[in-house]
Design an enzyme around this catalytic site. Sequence first.
Site, short mmCIF file in Angstrom:
data_model
loop_
_atom_site.label_atom_id
_atom_site.label_comp_id
_atom_site.label_asym_id
_atom_site.label_seq_id
_atom_site.Cartn_x
_atom_site.Cartn_y
_atom_site.Cartn_z
N ASP A 125 -58.19 80.21 59.42
CA ASP A 125 -57.91 81.62 59.67
C ASP A 125 -58.87 82.13 60.74
O ASP A 125 -60.07 81.81 60.70
CB ASP A 125 -58.06 82.45 58.40
CG ASP A 125 -57.58 83.89 58.61
OD1 ASP A 125 -56.36 84.09 58.69
OD2 ASP A 125 -58.46 84.77 58.74
N ASN A 166 -57.11 92.18 68.15
CA ASN A 166 -55.90 92.80 68.69
C ASN A 166 -56.12 94.27 68.99
O ASN A 166 -55.63 94.81 69.99
CB ASN A 166 -54.75 92.64 67.69
CG ASN A 166 -54.12 91.26 67.75
OD1 ASN A 166 -54.15 90.61 68.79
ND2 ASN A 166 -53.57 90.81 66.62
N ASP A 185 -52.24 87.19 71.66
CA ASP A 185 -51.33 86.04 71.76
C ASP A 185 -51.96 84.91 72.57
O ASP A 185 -51.85 83.73 72.20
CB ASP A 185 -50.01 86.47 72.40
CG ASP A 185 -49.19 87.37 71.48
OD1 ASP A 185 -49.53 87.45 70.28
OD2 ASP A 185 -48.23 88.00 71.97
N GLU A 200 -52.25 84.78 62.08
CA GLU A 200 -53.37 84.08 62.73
C GLU A 200 -53.85 82.92 61.85
O GLU A 200 -54.93 82.39 62.08
CB GLU A 200 -54.53 85.04 63.01
CG GLU A 200 -55.27 85.55 61.78
CD GLU A 200 -54.63 86.79 61.14
OE1 GLU A 200 -55.31 87.44 60.36
OE2 GLU A 200 -53.46 87.09 61.46
#
Length: 536
Positions: free
Chosen positions: A389, A397, A406, A433
Amino acid sequence: MTGLTDKVKPQDEVTAKRIPITSLAGIFVILVCLSLVFVDGWRSWTARKTQLQEVDIATSNMARAIAQHADDTIKEADTALVGLVERVQTDGTSPLALARLHRLLALRVDELPQLNGLFVYDENGRWLTNSQPTTATNVNNADRDYFVYHRTHSNVGPYIGLPIQSRSTGSWILTISRRINHSDGSFAGVALATISIAYFNKYYESFDIGQHGAIGLALDSGVMLTRRPLLKDSIGKNISNSLLLEDVNKGKAGTTIIKSGQDGISRINSFRRLDQYPLFVSAALSESEVLQDWRADTYLHSAGVLILLIVLGLVGLNLVGQIKRRVDAEAEIVQTRDALEKLNQTLQKLSLQDGLTGLANRRHFDIALEKEFNRAMRNASSLALVMIDVDCFKQYNDIYGHAAGDECLRRLSQVVKSSQNRPGDIAARYGGEELSVLLPGTDVSGALLVAENIRVAIRNLAIEHTGNPAGIVTISAGVDAFVPIRDENMPLELIQSADTALYSAKTSGRDRVCQNVNFVHGRVPLYTGSPTGVAS
């Protein structure tokens, strides 16, 4: 993956049936053509080899004959010198003795056509007598090579000197000499026999050596005595640095192909040392002339083979064309099906691949987990899972935007994908993620090592992340592995155990790899240690 393989089979079968038909026809035509070329090439090569072997024998025999001639010629002259030295040392050099000796020398020269003359010199180099009608009294040869040699060497054996021009006749001569001693062994003079170089040349003219052949006679030291054809600088030329002399120094006789340093022509050269004297002869035939008939024959055969190859090629092309047209007609029938299968293959691939990261998607992961779990149960082998993770990815983000997020996931996925070191390893995007790596046949220690390598590699990317306490993008990973037991374990257990380990890595500070040591479910733990940088 099984469905994908099954659906590809029809197209593969069509291809396997379509390509070999035309290929086999083409290969057959090519093999026939190559066979013709090979047979003709082999015939030509064998003919060339045979031709060169015959020339090797011919030049070797020629060299043997020339060497024997030189040996006999010099031996006869040397034999005359032996008697001459004995007579001088026995009878002395009184006027009466010299008069008798003069008549004997003239008689010997008349008997031996190779002799140019016989001479006797005193210790000062003055003529005592010779085979000529008159003996000049004002001639001194103390400066000649042979005289200097005998004056400074006590050896009474024969000495073959450098080629010189006779002071009495002006022609080129080869000198053979012996030392004359006083009764006390001191130097008393020289007995000399001279052989006209023209005598050897006349003998060499009797051999058919073609337009560019060559015959040579030289001292072992590399000084050329004579040669056919005779060039301006042939007599007395030093060839000690030539390839020929290198071969001569290696053995008594031999044959080799050498490009002449005299005229630049490549020749098949046979050489032979004389048995009794420090000279060698060489007999050579021009390689180009020797192979002239073979070359003409090869050109003729090659032209015939070329014409035959053209005919076979045209027939073969027509045959292959007919087969191809038939295959193309059959291919039209399955063209639509092929297109549909190709489209299905593409869709199947896309359905098993994550579009953003290029990793296997969740569906692909679930299929692979079920398959490998069953395999591990059958083989009683270990199955490992790494759950990964990205730390504080929501903040990433929020700070840098979803496009940057991304791109970040793509870069991290490339690192995770590089951990697939075996065909059965699967790197997948589990969700959001969260990434995973399925490692068949791997125990906990191996999985921990893989996870730690991924963690370090991602950290080394040094992707800026101000929302993460580390200041860069990091990951946390949970690892577990066990040997599943039939009717006791389910694939979900491995996911839950690795996910629990991931939770531990998150809650214990992030940027680390943890192993779940509590989630056992009746299985024997496979790993009890903790490598550097890995939390248990």
